[in-house]
Design a protein around this motif. Structure first.
Motif, PDB file in Angstrom:
ATOM      1  N   GLN A 192       0.828  -1.210   0.000  1.00 18.20           N
ATOM      2  CA  GLN A 192       0.000   0.000   0.000  1.00 18.20           C
ATOM      3  C   GLN A 192       0.863   1.262   0.000  1.00 18.20           C
ATOM      4  N   PHE A 193       2.182   1.104   0.050  1.00 15.57           N
ATOM      5  CA  PHE A 193       3.147   2.201   0.178  1.00 15.57           C
ATOM      6  C   PHE A 193       3.021   2.885   1.548  1.00 15.57           C
ATOM      7  N   TYR A 194       2.758   2.080   2.589  1.00 12.12           N
ATOM      8  CA  TYR A 194       2.695   2.559   3.965  1.00 12.12           C
ATOM      9  C   TYR A 194       3.898   2.005   4.715  1.00 12.12           C
ATOM     10  N   GLU A 195       4.201   2.659   5.817  1.00 13.35           N
ATOM     11  CA  GLU A 195       5.172   2.126   6.769  1.00 13.35           C
ATOM     12  C   GLU A 195       4.399   1.784   8.038  1.00 13.35           C
ATOM     13  N   LEU A 196       4.573   0.580   8.543  1.00  8.19           N
ATOM     14  CA  LEU A 196       3.879   0.130   9.750  1.00  8.19           C
ATOM     15  C   LEU A 196       4.729   0.428  10.973  1.00  8.19           C
TER      16      LEU A 196
END
Length: 191
Positions: A61-65
């Motif tokens: 999703q092009f997120y950083e967790l």
């Protein structure tokens, strides 16, 4: 193994998902919770997630967790996901306590990258049927972990603290998750 034992000694959490529509907020809570979180009995795979699983999803999703917060030495990298219909769980605290206690929720938190399509989201938090807090996340702004919620002694006179989490009605899927939930008698930083 020690962290897992510590987690169970610090809190007694019983989780279960709603299977009814969102208007269930008006219905009374059952006296006996349905499923024990630790036993995972009856949970479907989508109810639980590990850090590697969520991190992989986030990368697509092009997120950083943000990882599971190590507050209070509780860090197992396992998360209870919040279904679209909400999540309810029970924490117990001695009803003899006559002072404010603090509920802490370590929630999944994603930081969007430049290419991410990240829509704003909201999660409502109820304590014993009373709305206590809303947390938001958007491209510009997000909440801090762990989320702190003060609870007055008159709000848990029988020692039971039912926590209910409701995502926005417009949300689909399981975006929100709870890494850990715990209660302290003093706020973090004053312990």
């Amino acid at each position: 193994m020690l962290q897992l034992k510590l987690k169970f000694f610090l809190l007694t959490a019983i989780f279960f998902s709603f299977s009814a529509p969102k208007d269930v907020r008006a219905e009374p809570l059952p006296l006996v919770p349905i499923q024990a979180f630790g036993g995972e009995e009856g949970l479907i795979p989508e109810d639980m997630a590990s850090f590697p699983e969520l991190k992989t999803w986030a990368l697509y999703q092009f997120y950083e967790l943000e990882p599971d917060n190590p507050a209070m030495g509780i860090q197992d990298y396992l998360c209870r996901m919040v279904p679209e219909t909400g999540l309810r769980f029970l924490l117990e605290k001695s009803p003899k306590n006559r002072s404010t206690v603090y509920l802490y929720l370590d929630m999944t938190r994603y930081i969007p990258g430049k290419k991410a399509k990240f829509k704003s989201r909201k999660l409502e938090i109820y304590i014993n049927r009373r709305k206590k807090k809303e947390i938001y996340t958007s491209r510009e702004k997000s909440f801090s972990n762990p989320v702190e919620i003060p609870i007055e002694p008159n709000e848990f006179s029988d020692g039971k603290i039912y926590v209910e989490l409701f995502p926005s009605t417009s949300e689909a899927g399981r975006f929100w998750g709870v890494w850990d939930a715990f209660i302290l008698e003093n706020p973090i930083g004053k312990n």
